[in-house]
Design a protein around this motif. Sequence first.
Motif, PDB file in Angstrom:
ATOM      1  N   LEU A   1      -3.403  -2.858  13.720  1.00  0.00           N
ATOM      2  CA  LEU A   1      -2.716  -2.981  12.447  1.00  0.00           C
ATOM      3  C   LEU A   1      -3.787  -2.863  11.373  1.00  0.00           C
ATOM      4  CD1 LEU A   1      -0.037  -3.593  10.938  1.00  0.00           C
ATOM      5  CD2 LEU A   1      -0.748  -5.992  10.934  1.00  0.00           C
ATOM      6  N   VAL A   2      -3.567  -1.962  10.419  1.00  0.00           N
ATOM      7  CA  VAL A   2      -4.615  -1.605   9.457  1.00  0.00           C
ATOM      8  C   VAL A   2      -4.079  -1.695   8.029  1.00  0.00           C
ATOM      9  CG1 VAL A   2      -6.227   0.228   8.764  1.00  0.00           C
ATOM     10  CG2 VAL A   2      -5.562  -0.021  11.183  1.00  0.00           C
ATOM     11  N   ASP A   3      -4.897  -2.207   7.133  1.00  0.00           N
ATOM     12  CA  ASP A   3      -4.615  -2.190   5.698  1.00  0.00           C
ATOM     13  C   ASP A   3      -5.227  -0.895   5.160  1.00  0.00           C
ATOM     14  OD1 ASP A   3      -4.969  -2.380   2.893  1.00  0.00           O
ATOM     15  OD2 ASP A   3      -4.996  -4.556   2.995  1.00  0.00           O
ATOM     16  N   TYR A   4      -4.380   0.022   4.709  1.00  0.00           N
ATOM     17  CA  TYR A   4      -4.928   1.317   4.290  1.00  0.00           C
ATOM     18  C   TYR A   4      -5.437   1.337   2.857  1.00  0.00           C
ATOM     19  CZ  TYR A   4      -0.318   2.916   2.432  1.00  0.00           C
ATOM     20  OH  TYR A   4       0.865   3.076   1.762  1.00  0.00           O
ATOM     21  N   GLU A   5      -5.331   0.240   2.151  1.00  0.00           N
ATOM     22  CA  GLU A   5      -5.993   0.157   0.848  1.00  0.00           C
ATOM     23  C   GLU A   5      -7.465  -0.167   1.038  1.00  0.00           C
ATOM     24  OE1 GLU A   5      -3.935  -2.362  -1.903  1.00  0.00           O
ATOM     25  OE2 GLU A   5      -2.124  -1.128  -1.809  1.00  0.00           O
ATOM     26  N   SER A   6      -7.748  -1.083   1.952  1.00  0.00           N
ATOM     27  CA  SER A   6      -9.133  -1.498   2.179  1.00  0.00           C
ATOM     28  C   SER A   6      -9.779  -0.813   3.377  1.00  0.00           C
ATOM     29  CB  SER A   6      -9.183  -3.017   2.405  1.00  0.00           C
ATOM     30  OG  SER A   6      -8.561  -3.355   3.638  1.00  0.00           O
ATOM     31  N   GLY A   7      -8.953  -0.302   4.308  1.00  0.00           N
ATOM     32  CA  GLY A   7      -9.482   0.276   5.541  1.00  0.00           C
ATOM     33  C   GLY A   7      -9.774  -0.766   6.608  1.00  0.00           C
TER      34      GLY A   7
ATOM     35  N   ASN B   1      -8.414   6.804   9.926  1.00  0.00           N
ATOM     36  CA  ASN B   1      -6.999   7.048   9.683  1.00  0.00           C
ATOM     37  C   ASN B   1      -6.545   6.537   8.328  1.00  0.00           C
ATOM     38  OD1 ASN B   1      -6.021   8.523  11.993  1.00  0.00           O
ATOM     39  ND2 ASN B   1      -6.649   6.741  13.160  1.00  0.00           N
ATOM     40  N   THR B   2      -7.300   5.624   7.752  1.00  0.00           N
ATOM     41  CA  THR B   2      -7.048   5.217   6.372  1.00  0.00           C
ATOM     42  C   THR B   2      -7.198   6.429   5.459  1.00  0.00           C
ATOM     43  OG1 THR B   2      -7.703   2.938   6.744  1.00  0.00           O
ATOM     44  CG2 THR B   2      -7.922   3.758   4.505  1.00  0.00           C
ATOM     45  N   ASP B   3      -8.218   7.247   5.714  1.00  0.00           N
ATOM     46  CA  ASP B   3      -8.409   8.471   4.926  1.00  0.00           C
ATOM     47  C   ASP B   3      -7.244   9.437   5.104  1.00  0.00           C
ATOM     48  OD1 ASP B   3     -10.855   7.547   3.993  1.00  0.00           O
ATOM     49  OD2 ASP B   3     -12.010   8.593   5.538  1.00  0.00           O
ATOM     50  N   VAL B   4      -6.720   9.533   6.324  1.00  0.00           N
ATOM     51  CA  VAL B   4      -5.572  10.406   6.601  1.00  0.00           C
ATOM     52  C   VAL B   4      -4.360   9.954   5.791  1.00  0.00           C
ATOM     53  CG1 VAL B   4      -3.915  11.118   8.393  1.00  0.00           C
ATOM     54  CG2 VAL B   4      -6.360  11.048   8.911  1.00  0.00           C
TER      55      VAL B   4
ATOM     56  N   ARG C   1      -4.263   8.018   3.078  1.00  0.00           N
ATOM     57  CA  ARG C   1      -4.501   8.197   1.644  1.00  0.00           C
ATOM     58  C   ARG C   1      -4.323   9.660   1.224  1.00  0.00           C
ATOM     59  NH1 ARG C   1     -10.013   4.691   1.243  1.00  0.00           N
ATOM     60  NH2 ARG C   1      -9.079   2.613   1.378  1.00  0.00           N
ATOM     61  N   ALA C   2      -4.811  10.575   2.051  1.00  0.00           N
ATOM     62  CA  ALA C   2      -4.673  12.007   1.746  1.00  0.00           C
ATOM     63  C   ALA C   2      -3.200  12.411   1.708  1.00  0.00           C
ATOM     64  CB  ALA C   2      -5.434  12.852   2.766  1.00  0.00           C
ATOM     65  N   LYS C   3      -2.416  11.898   2.642  1.00  0.00           N
ATOM     66  CA  LYS C   3      -0.993  12.229   2.672  1.00  0.00           C
ATOM     67  C   LYS C   3      -0.289  11.667   1.452  1.00  0.00           C
ATOM     68  CE  LYS C   3       2.206  14.462   4.143  1.00  0.00           C
ATOM     69  NZ  LYS C   3       1.984  15.893   4.091  1.00  0.00           N
ATOM     70  N   MET C   4      -0.650  10.461   1.053  1.00  0.00           N
ATOM     71  CA  MET C   4      -0.038   9.853  -0.125  1.00  0.00           C
ATOM     72  C   MET C   4      -0.387  10.644  -1.395  1.00  0.00           C
ATOM     73  SD  MET C   4       1.684   7.676   1.302  1.00  0.00           S
ATOM     74  CE  MET C   4       2.155   6.003   1.148  1.00  0.00           C
ATOM     75  N   ARG C   5      -1.641  11.088  -1.486  1.00  0.00           N
ATOM     76  CA  ARG C   5      -2.046  11.918  -2.638  1.00  0.00           C
ATOM     77  C   ARG C   5      -1.262  13.223  -2.660  1.00  0.00           C
ATOM     78  NH1 ARG C   5      -7.170  10.295  -1.151  1.00  0.00           N
ATOM     79  NH2 ARG C   5      -7.588  12.300  -0.163  1.00  0.00           N
ATOM     80  N   THR C   6      -1.052  13.810  -1.489  1.00  0.00           N
ATOM     81  CA  THR C   6      -0.308  15.066  -1.398  1.00  0.00           C
ATOM     82  C   THR C   6       1.134  14.866  -1.857  1.00  0.00           C
ATOM     83  OG1 THR C   6      -1.702  15.820   0.421  1.00  0.00           O
ATOM     84  CG2 THR C   6       0.421  16.916   0.157  1.00  0.00           C
TER      85      THR C   6
ATOM     86  N   ASN D   1       4.951  15.789  -6.392  1.00  0.00           N
ATOM     87  CA  ASN D   1       6.019  15.076  -7.091  1.00  0.00           C
ATOM     88  C   ASN D   1       7.241  14.840  -6.206  1.00  0.00           C
ATOM     89  OD1 ASN D   1       4.696  14.795  -9.608  1.00  0.00           O
ATOM     90  ND2 ASN D   1       5.131  16.953 -10.037  1.00  0.00           N
ATOM     91  N   LEU D   2       6.978  14.534  -4.948  1.00  0.00           N
ATOM     92  CA  LEU D   2       8.065  14.248  -4.020  1.00  0.00           C
ATOM     93  C   LEU D   2       8.472  12.789  -4.134  1.00  0.00           C
ATOM     94  CD1 LEU D   2       6.923  16.136  -0.802  1.00  0.00           C
ATOM     95  CD2 LEU D   2       8.688  16.811  -2.433  1.00  0.00           C
ATOM     96  N   ASP D   3       9.748  12.566  -4.321  1.00  0.00           N
ATOM     97  CA  ASP D   3      10.269  11.204  -4.363  1.00  0.00           C
ATOM     98  C   ASP D   3      10.713  10.847  -2.947  1.00  0.00           C
ATOM     99  OD1 ASP D   3      11.149   8.754  -5.261  1.00  0.00           O
ATOM    100  OD2 ASP D   3      13.117   9.525  -5.857  1.00  0.00           O
ATOM    101  N   ASP D   4       9.740  10.594  -2.105  1.00  0.00           N
ATOM    102  CA  ASP D   4       9.996  10.357  -0.691  1.00  0.00           C
ATOM    103  C   ASP D   4       8.901   9.437  -0.158  1.00  0.00           C
ATOM    104  OD1 ASP D   4      11.320  10.572   1.723  1.00  0.00           O
ATOM    105  OD2 ASP D   4      11.237  12.761   1.778  1.00  0.00           O
ATOM    106  N   SER D   5       9.069   9.006   1.067  1.00  0.00           N
ATOM    107  CA  SER D   5       8.064   8.139   1.673  1.00  0.00           C
ATOM    108  C   SER D   5       7.746   8.629   3.081  1.00  0.00           C
ATOM    109  CB  SER D   5       8.544   6.693   1.708  1.00  0.00           C
ATOM    110  OG  SER D   5       9.726   6.599   2.469  1.00  0.00           O
ATOM    111  N   VAL D   6       6.566   8.274   3.552  1.00  0.00           N
ATOM    112  CA  VAL D   6       6.122   8.655   4.892  1.00  0.00           C
ATOM    113  C   VAL D   6       6.544   7.558   5.864  1.00  0.00           C
ATOM    114  CG1 VAL D   6       4.108   9.124   6.345  1.00  0.00           C
ATOM    115  CG2 VAL D   6       4.140   9.899   3.969  1.00  0.00           C
ATOM    116  N   GLU D   7       7.218   7.935   6.945  1.00  0.00           N
ATOM    117  CA  GLU D   7       7.549   6.976   7.993  1.00  0.00           C
ATOM    118  C   GLU D   7       6.405   6.894   8.988  1.00  0.00           C
ATOM    119  OE1 GLU D   7      11.299   7.396   9.972  1.00  0.00           O
ATOM    120  OE2 GLU D   7      12.318   7.862   8.098  1.00  0.00           O
TER     121      GLU D   7
END
Length: 121
Positions: free
Chosen positions: A21-27, A48-51, A53-58, A63-69
């Motif tokens: 279980l990982v906190d992707y803000e802090s890594g 995987n924190t970098d992965v 974060r990259a997906k969230m930036r993309t 401008n997608l109003d969606d979330s990653v599952e």
Amino acid sequence: MNIETALKEAMATEGAQGASLVDYESGMCLGAVGGGRELDLEVAAAGNTDVVRAKMRTLSSLNLDDSVEDILITLSTQYHIIRLLPTARGNLFLYLVLDRQRANLALARHNLRRIEQALAL
């Protein structure tokens, strides 16, 4: 379900080699089970924190109003599943590494969804 129980449940998935279980803000890795010399879950958590974060930036850039599952990374011998868990306590993900020869990917994804719903943070 607490973190330790959730990770043990993830490891009960056929073919599981490691879970965290990982906190992707802090890594930071908040808990890990399995892994070993060939699978350093602390290093995997940071990478995987970098992965994530990259997906969230993309998503933001598009401008997608969606979330990653979840995010699936397929290697020649393994599946790596990143299941995002946005919570009030921060942005977390469950990370599960599976042996590709032994794992049932659909069942593993189903198990992670079930664990996510039962996890109390």
